[in-house]
Design a protein around this motif. Sequence first.
Motif, PDB file in Angstrom:
ATOM      1  N   HIS A  36      44.419  58.745   6.886  1.00  0.00           N
ATOM      2  CA  HIS A  36      45.236  58.051   5.890  1.00  0.00           C
ATOM      3  C   HIS A  36      45.629  56.631   6.276  1.00  0.00           C
ATOM      4  CE1 HIS A  36      45.767  62.236   4.568  1.00  0.00           C
ATOM      5  NE2 HIS A  36      46.001  61.710   3.366  1.00  0.00           N
ATOM      6  N   THR A  37      45.548  56.272   7.540  1.00  0.00           N
ATOM      7  CA  THR A  37      46.046  54.958   7.965  1.00  0.00           C
ATOM      8  C   THR A  37      45.243  53.817   7.360  1.00  0.00           C
ATOM      9  OG1 THR A  37      46.573  53.562   9.863  1.00  0.00           O
ATOM     10  CG2 THR A  37      44.590  54.900  10.044  1.00  0.00           C
ATOM     11  N   GLN A  38      45.907  52.708   7.092  1.00  0.00           N
ATOM     12  CA  GLN A  38      45.242  51.493   6.623  1.00  0.00           C
ATOM     13  C   GLN A  38      44.755  50.640   7.799  1.00  0.00           C
ATOM     14  OE1 GLN A  38      44.543  50.764   3.341  1.00  0.00           O
ATOM     15  NE2 GLN A  38      45.221  52.908   3.226  1.00  0.00           N
ATOM     16  N   LEU A  39      45.120  51.048   9.011  1.00  0.00           N
ATOM     17  CA  LEU A  39      44.642  50.376  10.213  1.00  0.00           C
ATOM     18  C   LEU A  39      43.153  50.652  10.367  1.00  0.00           C
ATOM     19  CD1 LEU A  39      45.801  48.717  12.639  1.00  0.00           C
ATOM     20  CD2 LEU A  39      45.878  50.877  13.891  1.00  0.00           C
ATOM     21  N   MET A  40      42.361  49.626  10.539  1.00  0.00           N
ATOM     22  CA  MET A  40      40.904  49.772  10.673  1.00  0.00           C
ATOM     23  C   MET A  40      40.573  50.059  12.140  1.00  0.00           C
ATOM     24  SD  MET A  40      40.124  46.558   8.193  1.00  0.00           S
ATOM     25  CE  MET A  40      41.783  45.924   8.433  1.00  0.00           C
ATOM     26  N   ILE A  41      40.087  51.257  12.400  1.00  0.00           N
ATOM     27  CA  ILE A  41      39.805  51.687  13.771  1.00  0.00           C
ATOM     28  C   ILE A  41      38.321  51.981  13.901  1.00  0.00           C
ATOM     29  CG2 ILE A  41      40.254  53.453  15.511  1.00  0.00           C
ATOM     30  CD1 ILE A  41      43.039  53.780  14.269  1.00  0.00           C
ATOM     31  N   SER A  42      37.738  51.450  14.947  1.00  0.00           N
ATOM     32  CA  SER A  42      36.308  51.691  15.179  1.00  0.00           C
ATOM     33  C   SER A  42      36.044  51.797  16.672  1.00  0.00           C
ATOM     34  CB  SER A  42      35.468  50.565  14.559  1.00  0.00           C
ATOM     35  OG  SER A  42      35.859  49.304  15.059  1.00  0.00           O
ATOM     36  N   LEU A  43      34.957  52.500  16.991  1.00  0.00           N
ATOM     37  CA  LEU A  43      34.525  52.667  18.377  1.00  0.00           C
ATOM     38  C   LEU A  43      33.109  52.124  18.482  1.00  0.00           C
ATOM     39  CD1 LEU A  43      35.322  53.923  21.154  1.00  0.00           C
ATOM     40  CD2 LEU A  43      34.073  55.966  20.429  1.00  0.00           C
ATOM     41  N   HIS A  44      32.875  51.335  19.520  1.00  0.00           N
ATOM     42  CA  HIS A  44      31.580  50.670  19.668  1.00  0.00           C
ATOM     43  C   HIS A  44      31.040  50.863  21.072  1.00  0.00           C
ATOM     44  CE1 HIS A  44      32.168  48.297  15.913  1.00  0.00           C
ATOM     45  NE2 HIS A  44      33.450  48.463  16.242  1.00  0.00           N
ATOM     46  N   HIS A  45      29.707  50.904  21.133  1.00  0.00           N
ATOM     47  CA  HIS A  45      29.056  50.851  22.433  1.00  0.00           C
ATOM     48  C   HIS A  45      29.386  49.498  23.054  1.00  0.00           C
ATOM     49  CE1 HIS A  45      25.731  50.607  25.368  1.00  0.00           C
ATOM     50  NE2 HIS A  45      25.807  51.943  25.363  1.00  0.00           N
ATOM     51  N   GLU A  46      29.273  49.383  24.356  1.00  0.00           N
ATOM     52  CA  GLU A  46      29.657  48.139  25.024  1.00  0.00           C
ATOM     53  C   GLU A  46      28.849  46.939  24.539  1.00  0.00           C
ATOM     54  OE1 GLU A  46      29.097  48.382  29.206  1.00  0.00           O
ATOM     55  OE2 GLU A  46      27.055  49.176  29.076  1.00  0.00           O
ATOM     56  N   ASP A  47      27.698  47.172  23.916  1.00  0.00           N
ATOM     57  CA  ASP A  47      26.929  46.048  23.369  1.00  0.00           C
ATOM     58  C   ASP A  47      27.324  45.729  21.928  1.00  0.00           C
ATOM     59  OD1 ASP A  47      25.873  48.073  21.847  1.00  0.00           O
ATOM     60  OD2 ASP A  47      23.797  47.806  22.503  1.00  0.00           O
ATOM     61  N   GLY A  48      28.294  46.506  21.364  1.00  0.00           N
ATOM     62  CA  GLY A  48      28.801  46.242  20.026  1.00  0.00           C
ATOM     63  C   GLY A  48      28.302  47.166  18.955  1.00  0.00           C
ATOM     64  N   GLU A  49      27.315  48.034  19.254  1.00  0.00           N
ATOM     65  CA  GLU A  49      26.799  48.961  18.245  1.00  0.00           C
ATOM     66  C   GLU A  49      27.898  49.934  17.830  1.00  0.00           C
ATOM     67  OE1 GLU A  49      23.442  52.476  17.695  1.00  0.00           O
ATOM     68  OE2 GLU A  49      23.577  51.340  19.581  1.00  0.00           O
ATOM     69  N   ALA A  50      28.006  50.182  16.530  1.00  0.00           N
ATOM     70  CA  ALA A  50      29.065  51.049  16.011  1.00  0.00           C
ATOM     71  C   ALA A  50      28.780  52.517  16.328  1.00  0.00           C
ATOM     72  CB  ALA A  50      29.209  50.852  14.511  1.00  0.00           C
ATOM     73  N   LEU A  51      29.816  53.206  16.878  1.00  0.00           N
ATOM     74  CA  LEU A  51      29.736  54.634  17.129  1.00  0.00           C
ATOM     75  C   LEU A  51      30.579  55.426  16.130  1.00  0.00           C
ATOM     76  CD1 LEU A  51      30.037  54.558  21.034  1.00  0.00           C
ATOM     77  CD2 LEU A  51      27.936  54.847  19.682  1.00  0.00           C
ATOM     78  N   HIS A 104      29.651  42.289  16.654  1.00  0.00           N
ATOM     79  CA  HIS A 104      29.484  40.828  16.643  1.00  0.00           C
ATOM     80  C   HIS A 104      29.297  40.289  15.234  1.00  0.00           C
ATOM     81  CE1 HIS A 104      25.220  40.361  15.630  1.00  0.00           C
ATOM     82  NE2 HIS A 104      24.981  41.453  16.346  1.00  0.00           N
ATOM     83  N   SER A 105      28.763  41.123  14.315  1.00  0.00           N
ATOM     84  CA  SER A 105      28.481  40.637  12.968  1.00  0.00           C
ATOM     85  C   SER A 105      29.756  40.465  12.138  1.00  0.00           C
ATOM     86  CB  SER A 105      27.527  41.594  12.253  1.00  0.00           C
ATOM     87  OG  SER A 105      28.118  42.878  12.113  1.00  0.00           O
ATOM     88  N   ARG A 106      30.854  41.032  12.593  1.00  0.00           N
ATOM     89  CA  ARG A 106      32.103  40.874  11.853  1.00  0.00           C
ATOM     90  C   ARG A 106      32.693  39.474  12.007  1.00  0.00           C
ATOM     91  NH1 ARG A 106      35.454  46.338  13.534  1.00  0.00           N
ATOM     92  NH2 ARG A 106      33.755  47.809  13.193  1.00  0.00           N
ATOM     93  N   PHE A 107      32.483  38.882  13.176  1.00  0.00           N
ATOM     94  CA  PHE A 107      33.162  37.633  13.494  1.00  0.00           C
ATOM     95  C   PHE A 107      32.496  36.455  12.793  1.00  0.00           C
ATOM     96  CE2 PHE A 107      34.534  40.506  16.712  1.00  0.00           C
ATOM     97  CZ  PHE A 107      35.805  40.078  17.094  1.00  0.00           C
TER      98      PHE A 107
END
Length: 691
Positions: free
Chosen positions: A150-165, A183-186
């Motif tokens: 339910h949270t509006q906080l955007m939480i993500s987990l990434h491999h150390e190279d930035g790939e989304a997990l 990296h593509s977000r920035f």
Amino acid sequence: MNRSVAKVSRGENGDAVTLSDVTDKSAILNRLEAAIWVFDIDESRVVWANQAALAVWDATDLGELQARNLKADMSPSVSQRVKQFQADFIEHDAAFSEVWTLYPQGVPKSLRVRYVGIELDDGRMAMLCEGHDEVVEQPESIRSSDALLHTQLMISLHHEDGEALYLNPAARAAFDAQNAHLHSRFVRKRDFDKLLKALRTDGQISIITKVATTKGERWHEVTARTCHDPVSGAPSIHVSETDVSDLKEAEARAKSQAYTDPLTGLPNRIHLPILHQQMTAQAEADGHIVGVFFIDLDQFKAINDTLGHSHGDTMLIRVAKRLRAICEGTDKVVRLGGDEFLLLATVPEDDPQQLCNIAGKILDALSLPVRHDGRKLSVTPSIGIARWPQDGETAQELMKNADLAMYQAKAAGRNRYRHFDARMKQDQETELETLTDIREGLKRNDFVAYYQPRVDLATNRIVAVEALARWNHPKRGLIMPDAFIGLCEKTGLINDLGLLILRDALKQQKSWRSQGIEIFVSVNVSQRQLSSFDFAEQVQDALQEFGCDSSGLELEMTETLLVEGDKTVHQNLKALRKLGVKIAIDDFGTGYSNFSRLNDMAADCVKIDRSLIRDLPRSEPIVKMMIAMCKLMKVSIVAEGIENAELEAKVRDMGCDEIQGFYCAKPMTATNMTEHLQADLGVEPLRRSTK
């Protein structure tokens, strides 16, 4: 939440599993302990359920469950999440396993639910749900899973190279598949590089940066920490993001308001250092100089005082518009406040004449009249010019030096420009030293009254004395008023000096009276004094303190006060007249010479300025006209600047009542004036007691 990549929504022959496939095997499915139901995502309804699912949903039968509209109690976050499931079923043939809390009949029930896609008979994608009781789940775990959903906080987990997990629902909604990689977000690559560097050195970072989202570019506060993937144990990056775009926009608006003058829309004084830094940096790169034009509107106060602030505001807005029209390229206009503006212009270093050209344009543009409410308003500018880097490095220093040059333009007659030079600064330093000396001199009572007699032409006797300020400087000796009166006027010290001379003159008048000398005393007053709300009260207090008759006191003022004086001036004059104090107009004939206003003020005496007397006989027609008008108004006439017998004879023949000047006597000390009066009036001097 564990995300499975197994494709379980296909049958043995590879065809998609449909609702018909499930219902055909309903007898078998009803015998399973696992709760199985089919959820129509688009309609937010359960369309089929086995017996175990009916129990989970606390439904009496399938029809009753199918009739429930589950959307009514579904939160936006849950609705968003199941829509994301639907998209993944269609695009990736995905399956999911998560802990969900259902609310059958309003009672919470937590299950681990496995989701796969299932086609309805009409071809729409629904969701096949398989629920199992999670007796091992602790309340904290259940609540954390639900909060993550339910949270509006955007939480993500990434491999150390930035790939989304992993992305929670809020992150999934904010970042499409293209921007799932960190990296593509920035929007700015340097911010991503900064994040990676901080993670390598400190293990964590929190920055506010611009990111690319499904809603376009937004400002996010991004907090990132190094961690390990709980599934694989590999080094990972945990990222939480909050959208702070509204805050950044509010900050930008506040900054804009702080840096902008609300009336004209121009940059204000606070913005000046930033503009100066930008312009000088570019000028240095281009080999140019920056001219700083300090612009002050002459006589602007008269518009505000006589016509009101709406007319004044209109004038300022038009002035700002005209100054902007003069600007070229990177030139800027700043409103400092009131009627003061700065124009900053870049010109080639080898062509400083362009600064004079710009100043000429400012004079031409601002000297044109402005029409408002049927009135034609006119002002002229006085301009001071300083140059970067020749006349100063900082914005403050340049503005100060341009201001000094502007005052020189005003002193030279206004409606012109002057360039700053080092002598102006030296003059200012000398002025500041003199000002310090004046303040100390006022404390030490170094200022005294000298007296010059006025002679009645009918009797050739002294009938009045004028008190004139002199400065007995402990080191420089006697200093004439030209060296300090103007500075006292400018700084407001004229109020203290004027009161000191007034009290000195009344004290001396009392002393003369005690010696049998009855003499009229005249004292000069300035506009600053008359503009003080308590001036008339100060005069009354001084008269009472020394026991002087108000009818024996005359206050001299210049005729310009009658025109430029504000409401307080006229209130003070009215109160002084009520006290019985006489009013004299000094230097008459050099200003407006408004006889109607003179009559309104009921002046008792007019002193014709020495410049007109000195110019006789060429000025004779003017002087005769003035004398004739004063005779009609029954105002006594004093001719100033009588230096010889020839001038005395001329003004006597023209009908003047009194004369004053070196021919009668030069200003003198109170002691010398006492002896002069005793001789003129035939009064025996007081003898000192020999006891």
